[in-house]
Design a protein around this motif. Structure first.
Motif, PDB file in Angstrom:
ATOM      1  N   VAL A 250       0.840  -1.201   0.000  1.00  0.00           N
ATOM      2  CA  VAL A 250       0.000   0.000   0.000  1.00  0.00           C
ATOM      3  C   VAL A 250       0.872   1.246   0.000  1.00  0.00           C
ATOM      4  CG1 VAL A 250      -1.695   1.312   1.339  1.00  0.00           C
ATOM      5  CG2 VAL A 250      -1.926  -1.160   1.135  1.00  0.00           C
ATOM      6  N   VAL A 251       1.935   1.223   0.790  1.00  0.00           N
ATOM      7  CA  VAL A 251       2.871   2.349   0.878  1.00  0.00           C
ATOM      8  C   VAL A 251       4.287   1.819   0.714  1.00  0.00           C
ATOM      9  CG1 VAL A 251       1.405   3.786   2.341  1.00  0.00           C
ATOM     10  CG2 VAL A 251       2.937   2.124   3.403  1.00  0.00           C
ATOM     11  N   SER A 252       5.191   2.701   0.393  1.00  0.00           N
ATOM     12  CA  SER A 252       6.596   2.304   0.300  1.00  0.00           C
ATOM     13  C   SER A 252       7.157   2.099   1.703  1.00  0.00           C
ATOM     14  CB  SER A 252       7.407   3.369  -0.436  1.00  0.00           C
ATOM     15  OG  SER A 252       7.485   4.554   0.343  1.00  0.00           O
ATOM     16  N   LYS A 253       8.306   1.472   1.769  1.00  0.00           N
ATOM     17  CA  LYS A 253       8.930   1.233   3.073  1.00  0.00           C
ATOM     18  C   LYS A 253       9.326   2.546   3.738  1.00  0.00           C
ATOM     19  CE  LYS A 253      10.496  -3.435   2.005  1.00  0.00           C
ATOM     20  NZ  LYS A 253       9.633  -3.583   0.813  1.00  0.00           N
ATOM     21  N   SER A 254       9.753   3.519   2.944  1.00  0.00           N
ATOM     22  CA  SER A 254      10.089   4.831   3.509  1.00  0.00           C
ATOM     23  C   SER A 254       8.853   5.510   4.082  1.00  0.00           C
ATOM     24  CB  SER A 254      10.722   5.721   2.435  1.00  0.00           C
ATOM     25  OG  SER A 254      11.910   5.147   1.936  1.00  0.00           O
ATOM     26  N   GLN A 255       7.741   5.411   3.369  1.00  0.00           N
ATOM     27  CA  GLN A 255       6.497   6.006   3.865  1.00  0.00           C
ATOM     28  C   GLN A 255       6.020   5.300   5.132  1.00  0.00           C
ATOM     29  OE1 GLN A 255       4.216   5.530   0.236  1.00  0.00           O
ATOM     30  NE2 GLN A 255       4.283   7.723  -0.189  1.00  0.00           N
ATOM     31  N   LEU A 378      24.296  -2.075   7.912  1.00  0.00           N
ATOM     32  CA  LEU A 378      23.130  -2.671   8.574  1.00  0.00           C
ATOM     33  C   LEU A 378      23.255  -4.187   8.668  1.00  0.00           C
ATOM     34  CD1 LEU A 378      20.328  -0.499   6.938  1.00  0.00           C
ATOM     35  CD2 LEU A 378      20.962  -0.510   9.350  1.00  0.00           C
ATOM     36  N   LYS A 379      23.765  -4.812   7.616  1.00  0.00           N
ATOM     37  CA  LYS A 379      23.961  -6.268   7.658  1.00  0.00           C
ATOM     38  C   LYS A 379      24.975  -6.647   8.733  1.00  0.00           C
ATOM     39  CE  LYS A 379      22.763  -7.049   2.802  1.00  0.00           C
ATOM     40  NZ  LYS A 379      23.262  -7.397   1.448  1.00  0.00           N
ATOM     41  N   PHE A 399      16.434  -8.632  21.738  1.00  0.00           N
ATOM     42  CA  PHE A 399      16.949  -9.106  20.449  1.00  0.00           C
ATOM     43  C   PHE A 399      15.889  -8.990  19.357  1.00  0.00           C
ATOM     44  CE2 PHE A 399      17.188 -12.795  17.545  1.00  0.00           C
ATOM     45  CZ  PHE A 399      18.344 -12.457  16.860  1.00  0.00           C
ATOM     46  N   ALA A 400      14.655  -9.437  19.666  1.00  0.00           N
ATOM     47  CA  ALA A 400      13.580  -9.389  18.666  1.00  0.00           C
ATOM     48  C   ALA A 400      13.252  -7.949  18.285  1.00  0.00           C
ATOM     49  CB  ALA A 400      12.339 -10.092  19.208  1.00  0.00           C
ATOM     50  N   GLU A 401      13.227  -7.055  19.281  1.00  0.00           N
ATOM     51  CA  GLU A 401      12.898  -5.654  19.010  1.00  0.00           C
ATOM     52  C   GLU A 401      13.952  -4.991  18.131  1.00  0.00           C
ATOM     53  OE1 GLU A 401      12.218  -1.461  21.484  1.00  0.00           O
ATOM     54  OE2 GLU A 401      12.523  -3.354  22.561  1.00  0.00           O
ATOM     55  N   LYS A 402      15.234  -5.171  18.486  1.00  0.00           N
ATOM     56  CA  LYS A 402      16.302  -4.536  17.710  1.00  0.00           C
ATOM     57  C   LYS A 402      16.440  -5.171  16.332  1.00  0.00           C
ATOM     58  CE  LYS A 402      19.034  -2.873  21.621  1.00  0.00           C
ATOM     59  NZ  LYS A 402      20.345  -2.894  22.314  1.00  0.00           N
ATOM     60  N   ARG A 403      16.212  -6.487  16.253  1.00  0.00           N
ATOM     61  CA  ARG A 403      16.304  -7.146  14.948  1.00  0.00           C
ATOM     62  C   ARG A 403      15.236  -6.620  13.995  1.00  0.00           C
ATOM     63  NH1 ARG A 403      15.270 -13.418  14.948  1.00  0.00           N
ATOM     64  NH2 ARG A 403      13.246 -12.610  15.612  1.00  0.00           N
ATOM     65  N   GLU A 404      14.024  -6.394  14.509  1.00  0.00           N
ATOM     66  CA  GLU A 404      12.966  -5.875  13.635  1.00  0.00           C
ATOM     67  C   GLU A 404      13.295  -4.466  13.162  1.00  0.00           C
ATOM     68  OE1 GLU A 404       8.204  -4.813  13.806  1.00  0.00           O
ATOM     69  OE2 GLU A 404       8.963  -6.624  14.771  1.00  0.00           O
ATOM     70  N   ILE A 405      13.844  -3.635  14.047  1.00  0.00           N
ATOM     71  CA  ILE A 405      14.213  -2.270  13.658  1.00  0.00           C
ATOM     72  C   ILE A 405      15.268  -2.300  12.554  1.00  0.00           C
ATOM     73  CG2 ILE A 405      15.321  -0.151  14.450  1.00  0.00           C
ATOM     74  CD1 ILE A 405      14.036  -0.645  17.191  1.00  0.00           C
ATOM     75  N   THR A 407      15.988  -4.821  10.542  1.00  0.00           N
ATOM     76  CA  THR A 407      15.454  -5.462   9.338  1.00  0.00           C
ATOM     77  C   THR A 407      14.638  -4.481   8.517  1.00  0.00           C
ATOM     78  OG1 THR A 407      15.383  -7.609  10.468  1.00  0.00           O
ATOM     79  CG2 THR A 407      14.050  -7.373   8.484  1.00  0.00           C
ATOM     80  N   ARG A 408      13.812  -3.686   9.186  1.00  0.00           N
ATOM     81  CA  ARG A 408      13.008  -2.698   8.473  1.00  0.00           C
ATOM     82  C   ARG A 408      13.882  -1.620   7.850  1.00  0.00           C
ATOM     83  NH1 ARG A 408       8.417  -1.353  12.803  1.00  0.00           N
ATOM     84  NH2 ARG A 408       8.857   0.728  12.011  1.00  0.00           N
ATOM     85  N   GLU A 409      14.903  -1.183   8.570  1.00  0.00           N
ATOM     86  CA  GLU A 409      15.810  -0.168   8.029  1.00  0.00           C
ATOM     87  C   GLU A 409      16.573  -0.712   6.826  1.00  0.00           C
ATOM     88  OE1 GLU A 409      17.678   3.449   7.583  1.00  0.00           O
ATOM     89  OE2 GLU A 409      15.974   2.917   8.857  1.00  0.00           O
TER      90      GLU A 409
END
Length: 560
Positions: A250-255, A378-379, A399-405, A407-409
């Motif tokens: 629906v939106v871009s990842k940046s949006q 980031l990798k 770990f899960a919280e930082k990994r999601e941040i 991964t999204r970035e």
């Protein structure tokens, strides 16, 4: 002999092909019809999976058997009684103890002997094996779907599961409604509650009917879940991890990241009876809470509006002083003066961009290198985070919280890198930003409160109020435009500068920096936000800019 009749139908996938409760009862009645030795004490019908212990009706039946109320059980098949080792062992143990003397099945002949119990144990074991293998097959299929980029379960609002292709596709008007909801959020002028009100009341949106759900007005919690769901940005969240999806976002990842920043701000104002010019914009520089407005009346009858930290009424109390709206307004106007480019420099920028014949190859290469370096960084951070988890330096939740941040970035950076390869780079984003810089103060003074807040959100990030001073940091593209004014030849007379060879070299370097700035994904994103706002504030100014660009390109093509 006294018997209990037990019928079970699971609602889960393991038993979807098994006979219904009514069919089981019919088969059992046919089995015991005319048998004078069978006395039915009670019937149990349960819709509950047997792959885990804890069925309430089965447990009640076994307790009554242990109390001697009945001596046997009648069921359609042994797997109706147990599909796990604990319940199966409980039935066989009751046979060993003599509290349970017989079992009757429609599809299996049981004999209460050592051989019969041995065979019953094998059937229970096979039933458990069937459930376990089915679970593994389902999980394997789900993992395969995830690897292929498709969500294994029901698609969220705005999408539908396509049975023909096994994929997830946009669901017509529902998809467009979700897109419009994100559009409202990205303006920065609507809270989740306001978006819900617009969608439910003004648009009259009704959720899609799926089986027994839907067909109702959109709920507030559903609205919040939609705007927080990374699925709409092309992700799939599965078992606490984010995976790339192949569905149309629906939106871009940046949006989406921008939307999460808006949702995550603690400065989101509550619904108010009165609207204040700077309500919900600033945060306190001392404690980080939001800054609120308050109207006060002097003994003379004159009213003043003050802004102060919301912790002023809490414990511990924030000691930051309040600031009067007039003084706050003066400091904001000073900031707007700072982002406005001098007329001569602004005109030179426009001329330089429109007359530039240089290609954007070098600028694209520079942006691509920056994005590549960012992805590598980031990798590496993800790898280091995994190492920290293996060494148990960080816990599972952190770990899960930082990994999601991360991964999204990383996904957002990869999206920007992919777009940079294919998108045609022009100076249009810089022209839009230059127009905004030159007109921002004028528009701000004439705009309503909602438009004022939208202008500030585009021009600056993280506005702070501390010690009665406004701290406004311009967003990166505006900072870069301001730095370019430091070129010395822009401060002199243009005619004299053209005779200066050194100034020509500076102009060349300036064009290169303008190209790099125009190719930056953040510049393009901010320019899109600015264009949408200008279309609401002053569409004529935008039309004049577009018309001038078209006429200039036409003249340039005819001359070439």
């Amino acid at each position: 002999m006294k018997y209990f009749i037990y019928c079970r139908k699971s609602q889960e996938a393991e038993d979807r092909q098994v006979m219904s409760l009514a069919s089981q009862n019919e088969e059992i009645d046919r089995l015991i019809e005319g048998d004078g030795e069978v006395t039915i004490v009670d019937r149990y019908e349960e819709a509950f999976s047997a792959k885990q212990p804890g069925r309430p009706l089965f447990d009640e039946m076994m307790r009554r058997i242990e109390r001697g109320e009945a001596e046997g059980i009648i069921a359609w098949h042994p797997d109706r009684l147990a599909r796990n080792s604990m319940d199966g062992g409980r039935v066989i143990y009751a046979l060993d103890q003599g509290t349970l003397k017989n079992l009757l099945f429609c599809s299996y002949a049981f004999e209460n002997s050592s051989q019969g119990k041995f065979m019953l144990n094998i059937i229970f074991g096979y039933s458990k094996y069937y459930v376990d293998s089915l679970s593994e097959n389902v999980k394997r299929g789900q993992r395969t779907k995830i690897r292929n980029g498709w969500q294994p379960n029901l698609a969220p609002i705005g999408y539908r599961n396509c049975r023909e292709t096994g994929t997830i596709v946009p669901d017509g008007e529902h998809f467009e409604i979700v897109r419009r909801m994100f559009g409202l959020l990205l303006t920065g002028n609507y809270s989740v509650a306001e978006i819900h009100r617009v969608a439910a009341n003004e648009w009259g949106y009704i959720t899609p009917t799926v089986r027994t759900r839907g067909g109702k007005k959109l709920g507030l919690s559903t609205t919040h879940n939609i705007l927080n769901n990374p699925f709409y940005a092309g992700y799939i969240r599965w078992q606490g991890e984010l995976h790339p999806g192949r569905h149309l976002p629906v939106v871009s990842k940046s949006q989406f990241e921008r939307a999460q920043q808006i949702l995550g701000k603690r400065t989101q104002p509550r619904p108010q009876r009165r609207s204040f010019s700077y309500g919900g914009i600033f945060t306190c520089g001392a404690c980080g809470l939001s800054v609120t407005a308050e109207r006060k009346r002097k003994p003379s009858g004159r009213e003043y509006v003050y802004y102060h930290c919301t912790r002023v009424h809490r414990t511990p109390r924030c000691t930051q002083p309040s600031i009067e709206e007039q003084e706050l307004h003066r400091q904001v106007l000073a900031f707007l003066d700072g982002v406005r480019l001098p007329e001569k420099i602004g005109s030179w920028f426009m001329e330089a961009m429109r007359t530039s014949k240089d290609s954007f190859a070098d600028a694209k290469a520079e942006v691509a290198k920056k994005l590549s370096d960012r992805m590598t960084s980031l990798k590496k951070q993800l790898s280091n985070l995994t190492d920290l988890r293996v060494r148990e330096v960080v816990g599972d939740d952190e770990f899960a919280e930082k990994r999601e941040i991360l991964t999204r970035e990383l996904a957002k950076t990869e999206e920007n890198a992919e777009n940079a390869k294919h998108d045609q780079i022009t100076f249009e984003p810089l022209e839009i930003l230059q127009l905004l810089c030159s007109k921002a103060k004028c528009w701000f003074e004439e705009a309503d409160n909602k438009t004022k807040r939208a202008l500030l959100r585009i021009l600056c990030s993280n506005p702070i109020l501390k010690d009665k001073k406004v701290i406004l940091q311009a967003r990166k593209p505006f900072v870069e435009l301001g730095l370019l004014t430091g070129f010395s030849h822009l401060r002199g007379d243009v005619d004299d500068v053209r005779k200066d060879h050194a100034a020509c070299e500076k102009r060349t370097r300036l064009r290169k920096r303008l190209q790099t700035l125009a190719a930056d994904p953040e510049t393009v994103e901010v320019a899109k936000e600015a264009r949408a706002l200008i279309e609401q504030i002053d569409p004529d100014a935008l039309k004049q800019l577009d018309d001038y660009d078209r006429s200039f390109r036409a003249i340039r093509q005819s001359s070439s």
